[in-house]
Design a protein around this motif. Structure first.
Motif, PDB file in Angstrom:
ATOM      1  N   ALA A  70       0.832  -1.203   0.000  1.00  0.00           N
ATOM      2  CA  ALA A  70       0.000   0.000   0.000  1.00  0.00           C
ATOM      3  C   ALA A  70       0.867   1.254   0.000  1.00  0.00           C
ATOM      4  CB  ALA A  70      -0.928  -0.009   1.212  1.00  0.00           C
ATOM      5  N   PHE A  71       1.958   1.197   0.758  1.00  0.00           N
ATOM      6  CA  PHE A  71       2.833   2.363   0.799  1.00  0.00           C
ATOM      7  C   PHE A  71       3.580   2.544  -0.515  1.00  0.00           C
ATOM      8  CE2 PHE A  71       6.858   4.472   1.623  1.00  0.00           C
ATOM      9  CZ  PHE A  71       6.415   5.635   2.220  1.00  0.00           C
ATOM     10  N   LYS A  72       4.049   1.420  -1.084  1.00  0.00           N
ATOM     11  CA  LYS A  72       4.763   1.506  -2.365  1.00  0.00           C
ATOM     12  C   LYS A  72       3.866   2.093  -3.445  1.00  0.00           C
ATOM     13  CE  LYS A  72       8.056  -2.242  -1.506  1.00  0.00           C
ATOM     14  NZ  LYS A  72       8.514  -3.593  -1.892  1.00  0.00           N
ATOM     15  N   LYS A  73       2.594   1.702  -3.452  1.00  0.00           N
ATOM     16  CA  LYS A  73       1.652   2.242  -4.435  1.00  0.00           C
ATOM     17  C   LYS A  73       1.429   3.736  -4.202  1.00  0.00           C
ATOM     18  CE  LYS A  73      -2.754   1.209  -6.670  1.00  0.00           C
ATOM     19  NZ  LYS A  73      -2.929   2.588  -7.100  1.00  0.00           N
TER      20      LYS A  73
ATOM     21  N   SER B 130       3.373  12.598  -5.870  1.00  0.00           N
ATOM     22  CA  SER B 130       4.682  13.254  -5.782  1.00  0.00           C
ATOM     23  C   SER B 130       4.989  13.510  -4.310  1.00  0.00           C
ATOM     24  CB  SER B 130       4.654  14.577  -6.550  1.00  0.00           C
ATOM     25  OG  SER B 130       5.852  15.272  -6.343  1.00  0.00           O
ATOM     26  N   ILE B 131       5.868  12.691  -3.750  1.00  0.00           N
ATOM     27  CA  ILE B 131       6.206  12.796  -2.327  1.00  0.00           C
ATOM     28  C   ILE B 131       7.688  13.114  -2.198  1.00  0.00           C
ATOM     29  CG2 ILE B 131       6.299  11.607  -0.107  1.00  0.00           C
ATOM     30  CD1 ILE B 131       4.003   9.863  -1.016  1.00  0.00           C
ATOM     31  N   THR B 132       8.003  14.153  -1.464  1.00  0.00           N
ATOM     32  CA  THR B 132       9.395  14.527  -1.218  1.00  0.00           C
ATOM     33  C   THR B 132       9.777  14.086   0.189  1.00  0.00           C
ATOM     34  OG1 THR B 132       9.191  16.462  -2.646  1.00  0.00           O
ATOM     35  CG2 THR B 132      11.014  16.446  -1.084  1.00  0.00           C
ATOM     36  N   PHE B 133      10.902  13.379   0.281  1.00  0.00           N
ATOM     37  CA  PHE B 133      11.390  12.929   1.589  1.00  0.00           C
ATOM     38  C   PHE B 133      12.533  13.834   2.050  1.00  0.00           C
ATOM     39  CE2 PHE B 133       9.372   9.224  -0.199  1.00  0.00           C
ATOM     40  CZ  PHE B 133       8.730   8.651   0.893  1.00  0.00           C
ATOM     41  N   SER B 134      12.525  14.162   3.331  1.00  0.00           N
ATOM     42  CA  SER B 134      13.600  14.965   3.905  1.00  0.00           C
ATOM     43  C   SER B 134      13.834  14.478   5.328  1.00  0.00           C
ATOM     44  CB  SER B 134      13.212  16.449   3.895  1.00  0.00           C
ATOM     45  OG  SER B 134      14.285  17.229   4.359  1.00  0.00           O
TER      46      SER B 134
ATOM     47  N   GLY C 155       8.340  -2.147  10.790  1.00  0.00           N
ATOM     48  CA  GLY C 155       8.319  -1.422   9.523  1.00  0.00           C
ATOM     49  C   GLY C 155       6.958  -1.425   8.861  1.00  0.00           C
ATOM     50  N   ALA C 156       6.270  -2.595   8.896  1.00  0.00           N
ATOM     51  CA  ALA C 156       4.950  -2.690   8.262  1.00  0.00           C
ATOM     52  C   ALA C 156       3.954  -1.778   8.970  1.00  0.00           C
ATOM     53  CB  ALA C 156       4.458  -4.135   8.299  1.00  0.00           C
ATOM     54  N   ALA C 157       4.021  -1.739  10.310  1.00  0.00           N
ATOM     55  CA  ALA C 157       3.113  -0.884  11.083  1.00  0.00           C
ATOM     56  C   ALA C 157       3.388   0.580  10.795  1.00  0.00           C
ATOM     57  CB  ALA C 157       3.261  -1.177  12.573  1.00  0.00           C
ATOM     58  N   ARG C 158       4.669   0.901  10.632  1.00  0.00           N
ATOM     59  CA  ARG C 158       5.027   2.294  10.340  1.00  0.00           C
ATOM     60  C   ARG C 158       4.478   2.707   8.978  1.00  0.00           C
ATOM     61  NH1 ARG C 158      11.112   5.028   9.939  1.00  0.00           N
ATOM     62  NH2 ARG C 158      10.424   7.182  10.160  1.00  0.00           N
ATOM     63  N   SER C 159       4.640   1.834   7.978  1.00  0.00           N
ATOM     64  CA  SER C 159       4.138   2.131   6.637  1.00  0.00           C
ATOM     65  C   SER C 159       2.624   2.286   6.642  1.00  0.00           C
ATOM     66  CB  SER C 159       4.537   1.014   5.671  1.00  0.00           C
ATOM     67  OG  SER C 159       5.938   0.940   5.549  1.00  0.00           O
ATOM     68  N   SER C 160       1.958   1.395   7.375  1.00  0.00           N
ATOM     69  CA  SER C 160       0.503   1.450   7.459  1.00  0.00           C
ATOM     70  C   SER C 160       0.045   2.747   8.118  1.00  0.00           C
ATOM     71  CB  SER C 160      -0.012   0.243   8.246  1.00  0.00           C
ATOM     72  OG  SER C 160      -1.408   0.303   8.395  1.00  0.00           O
ATOM     73  N   SER C 161       0.748   3.143   9.179  1.00  0.00           N
ATOM     74  CA  SER C 161       0.417   4.388   9.879  1.00  0.00           C
ATOM     75  C   SER C 161       0.604   5.586   8.955  1.00  0.00           C
ATOM     76  CB  SER C 161       1.304   4.534  11.124  1.00  0.00           C
ATOM     77  OG  SER C 161       1.132   5.795  11.734  1.00  0.00           O
ATOM     78  N   PHE C 162       1.669   5.542   8.152  1.00  0.00           N
ATOM     79  CA  PHE C 162       1.936   6.647   7.233  1.00  0.00           C
ATOM     80  C   PHE C 162       0.815   6.764   6.195  1.00  0.00           C
ATOM     81  CE2 PHE C 162       3.663   8.829   3.614  1.00  0.00           C
ATOM     82  CZ  PHE C 162       4.517   9.788   4.143  1.00  0.00           C
ATOM     83  N   VAL C 163       0.359   5.621   5.681  1.00  0.00           N
ATOM     84  CA  VAL C 163      -0.719   5.630   4.685  1.00  0.00           C
ATOM     85  C   VAL C 163      -1.987   6.228   5.291  1.00  0.00           C
ATOM     86  CG1 VAL C 163      -2.240   4.176   3.291  1.00  0.00           C
ATOM     87  CG2 VAL C 163       0.216   3.696   3.357  1.00  0.00           C
ATOM     88  N   GLU C 164      -2.289   5.852   6.543  1.00  0.00           N
ATOM     89  CA  GLU C 164      -3.466   6.413   7.219  1.00  0.00           C
ATOM     90  C   GLU C 164      -3.329   7.928   7.377  1.00  0.00           C
ATOM     91  OE1 GLU C 164      -4.388   4.503  10.901  1.00  0.00           O
ATOM     92  OE2 GLU C 164      -4.205   2.482  10.068  1.00  0.00           O
TER      93      GLU C 164
END
Length: 575
Positions: A8-11, A17-21, A101-110
């Motif tokens: 879900a996060f990869k999609k 367009s997401i910028t990481f810093s 890591g999976a929980a972090r990605s899921s939280s970010f998507v939410e």
């Protein structure tokens, strides 16, 4: 870590367009100005509120965005929520298990989905409302003229050059206007200049509604109708003198007719002392006009004193090599026996000054209402008596003193601010709370006059022992020099020094500064031993005026002692 998360996060990052810093980049001066919303994701063991506060500079930059979310590993949950709210009261906070890591990605998507939903709601509501305030001709775009018009209404008038610079920042497609999509990007980036510099657009952008609009409901009703000034007065005295030997008054006038008259008077006299090109050469941009004037009553014609003071000041300017950069040059001149010193001194429009400046709409509302805060102090003894008497210092207090404080301020506005503070925790009113601080000072009327005739009982009290010395003895104990020594203390400037030292810039600067102090001390001495006055006026445009009057016999001696102890002994003499 995040990029290796679940599908879900990869999609998500493929579709948007997401910028990481990261925080380290910010400390190196790398940061972003254009974005739709911001998410902070932190995965640290035992995460605490202190971990957020340590990154305050970076977070304060990004939390200017109206849409902001946190995705945090579980630690001090309550403390983290409270700290997050300090940075952004309307932000969303989600937690995940640390190290997962999976929980972090899921939280970010939410968090991302929450931001998208909130962004869309704001875009359809308050952003369109703000855009309409700029777009006066309903052309669905904002031109430079509309930008300047609104800035004037909001009290932060843009020059043509400033408006042109702001247009370059905001007009992303270069068509000469700002369309809704460009305005929306600016709005969701926290309404600051894209270059990151503190231009005027940063100041006006945050004010998409007027200050009066921030006062809502019942509170706003307080400002309708006639503005009423209420007076509060309190007097405290001890053997209050009817014919004081020393008097001092301090009057403060917030925005209103008296303040405006003071500003107009000093503006006409001293605008010419300000050198705008030199001010810009120092890298300064916006400033608040501040004016100051000191009037000293001399024993004789003040022309010589004015000439000597001007020459001594010019010598300091030359020694420091400031002639091409100093933004203001004080003006000294004589009006008969009165020595007058005045200048326009620009004050950077930032920090407390920026917060205390009264918005244009409030200033206009109060333009015909005279408000004041007045304090008067009377002392039975004169400076001449206190300085020349062998009697204990405490005896001069028994000669009597009195203090009167009087506040005359708009009760309607006080009521409106109080009501608004009770019903709304927003920061919209912060800029005027400082300017109208006196509204909260005095709420009572009263008088208290104490009498004390049996002085012997007071003198015998153990706590009075330090005050049983006279002024000279007291100064000797505190500063290892009696009164006469302090009043005549001067650095010897004719001491022989080597040619190399005499030619050095440091030596020239020190000597020039000492000469300026010596000139001031000479002038104070020339005020004589009779009753004299000193008047001080200080005005900050669209803020307030302070008017101070001092009167006493041998007042020059008190000014001499103040300069010796307050500056000469601590700065000039050691150097």
């Amino acid at each position: 870590h995040l990029k290796n998360g679940d599908g879900a996060f990869k999609k998500l990052i493929e579709d948007h367009s997401i910028t990481f810093s990261h925080f380290d980049e910010f400390t190196e001066g790398i940061f972003h100005d254009t974005f739709d919303f911001v998410i902070v994701s932190l995965d640290e063991e035992d995460l605490t509120a202190d971990d957020l506060s340590m990154q305050s500079e970076c977070l304060e930059h990004y939390t200017k965005a109206p849409v902001f979310a946190w995705s945090l590993s579980k630690g001090e949950v309550d403390g983290l929520k409270a700290e997050a709210a300090k940075f952004h009261a309307a932000s969303d906070v989600k937690f995940f298990d640390q190290g997962d890591g999976a929980a972090r990605s899921s939280s970010f998507v939410e968090s991302f989905n929450w931001c998208v939903d909130t962004y869309n709601k704001k875009s359809d509501g308050e952003v369109k409302t703000a855009f309409a305030k700029f777009d006066h001709d309903n052309s669905n775009s904002i031109d430079q003229k509309e930008l300047q018009t609104l800035s004037t209404q909001l009290g932060f008038e843009l020059t043509e050059a400033e408006a042109a610079t702001a247009m370059v920042d905001l007009d992303l497609n270069g068509d000469g206007t700002i369309d809704f999509s460009e305005f929306k990007r600016w709005y969701f980036s926290g309404m600051k200049a894209y270059s990151g510099s503190k231009r005027t657009m940063l100041k006006i952008g945050k004010t998409t509604v007027s200050l009066i609009d921030a006062i809502k409901g019942d509170a706003k009703a307080s400002l309708k109708g006639e503005l009423k000034v209420r007076s509060h007065k309190i007097q405290v005295g001890f053997n209050t003198p009817t014919d004081p030997g020393t008097s001092a008054t301090v009057d403060v006038y917030p925005v209103g007719p008296t303040h405006n008259n003071f500003v107009a008077d000093l503006k006409g006299k001293y605008d010419s002392t300000f050198h705008a090109d030199n001010f810009k050469a120092l890298g300064a941009e916006k400033h608040v006009n501040a004016y100051g004037e000191v009037r000293i009553q001399m024993a004789e014609d003040a022309s010589s004193a004015a000439e000597r003071l001007t020459a001594a000041y010019n010598e300091v300017v030359a020694a420091y090599g400031m002639g091409s950069v100093i933004p203001f040059v004080p003006k000294a001149y004589a009006e008969g026996n009165t020595l007058v010193i005045g200048t326009m001194c620009p004050v950077p429009d930032e920090g407390p000054v920026k917060n205390a400046k009264v918005p244009a709409e409030i200033a206009s509302l109060l333009s015909n209402v005279d408000q004041s805060v007045k304090v008067k102090f009377n002392l039975g003894a004169s400076v001449a008596k206190i300085f020349g008497s062998p009697d204990p210092v405490i005896t001069h207090g028994v000669d009597g003193f009195g203090v009167t404080a009087e506040v005359n301020l708009v009760s309607n506005l006080k009521e409106a601010l109080f009501n608004q503070l009770k019903e709304d925790s927003s920061k919209d009113l912060a800029s005027v709370l400082m300017a109208f601080g006196p509204l909260f000072l005095l709420q009572v009327n009263g008088q208290l006059d104490l009498k004390f005739e049996d002085f012997d009982d007071l003198k015998s009290h153990p706590m009075m022992e330090p005050f049983m010395a006279n002024l000279s003895e007291l100064l000797d104990g505190l500063f290892t020099a009696d009164l006469e020594t302090l009043l005549t203390e001067r650095v010897e400037l004719d001491t022989e020094v080597s040619d190399s030292l005499k030619d050095s810039e440091d030596y020239k600067m020190v000597v020039a500064e000492a000469k300026l102090c010596h000139t001031a001390l000479e002038i104070f001495n020339e005020m004589g031993s009779e009753v004299s006055t000193v008047e001080i006026k200080a005005c900050w445009e669209r803020m307030a005026t302070m008017h101070v009057n001092l009167k006493s016999q041998a007042l020059g001696s008190a000014l001499t002692l103040g300069l010796i102890l307050g500056y000469y002994r601590t700065c000039v003499k050691p150097t």
